[in-house]
Structure formats: structure tokens, C-alpha cells
Scaffold this motif. Structure first.
Motif, short mmCIF file in Angstrom:
data_model
loop_
_atom_site.label_atom_id
_atom_site.label_comp_id
_atom_site.label_asym_id
_atom_site.label_seq_id
_atom_site.Cartn_x
_atom_site.Cartn_y
_atom_site.Cartn_z
N LYS A 67 -44.68 26.27 -0.49
CA LYS A 67 -46.12 26.02 -0.41
C LYS A 67 -46.85 27.35 -0.47
N ILE A 68 -47.99 27.35 -1.15
CA ILE A 68 -48.79 28.56 -1.19
C ILE A 68 -50.00 28.37 -0.29
N SER A 69 -50.49 29.46 0.23
CA SER A 69 -51.64 29.40 1.13
C SER A 69 -52.93 29.26 0.33
N GLN A 89 -53.76 32.50 -1.44
CA GLN A 89 -52.99 32.71 -2.66
C GLN A 89 -53.53 31.86 -3.81
#
Length: 58
Positions: free
Chosen positions: A6-8, A11
Motif C-alpha cells: 500500500k502507498i501512503s 506518495q
């Protein structure tokens, strides 16, 4: 699914900004300049600004 990354939100914001700037520099100017003539830079700023504000709503 195991192994998913998962990307924040930060990001995602950076990826979107870089993609938008890259697309703007490479693809958009020629077509936009034909339509907007000397005001193409204004249209570009409005497009990038609205795209980033839309991303902020997500």
C-alpha cells in the motif's frame, strides 16, 4: 492478496504531481497551443491546479 503493497497519501500525491507535470511538458503543449494561442500557459496552470485540487478531494 498476500504481498500487496500500500502507498501512503503523500506518495500518491507525489506520483500524481510528477505524472501531471510530465504529461503537461510532453504531450499537452502542442495541442493546447493550437487552441489557446498565446494563452496556453494560463490554460496549463488552470488544468494542473484543478487536477491537483481534485486529487485533494480524494
Amino acid at each position: 492478496m498476500p504481498g500487496q503493497i500500500k502507498i501512503s497519501a503523500r506518495q500518491l500525491l507525489i506520483l500524481t504531481i510528477l505524472f501531471t507535470i510530465g504529461s503537461t511538458i510532453l504531450i499537452i503543449p502542442s495541442g493546447m497551443a493550437l487552441v489557446a494561442k498565446q494563452d496556453a500557459w494560463i490554460a496549463t496552470l488552470v488544468g494542473v491546479g484543478s487536477g491537483l485540487s481534485f486529487l485533494r478531494l480524494l
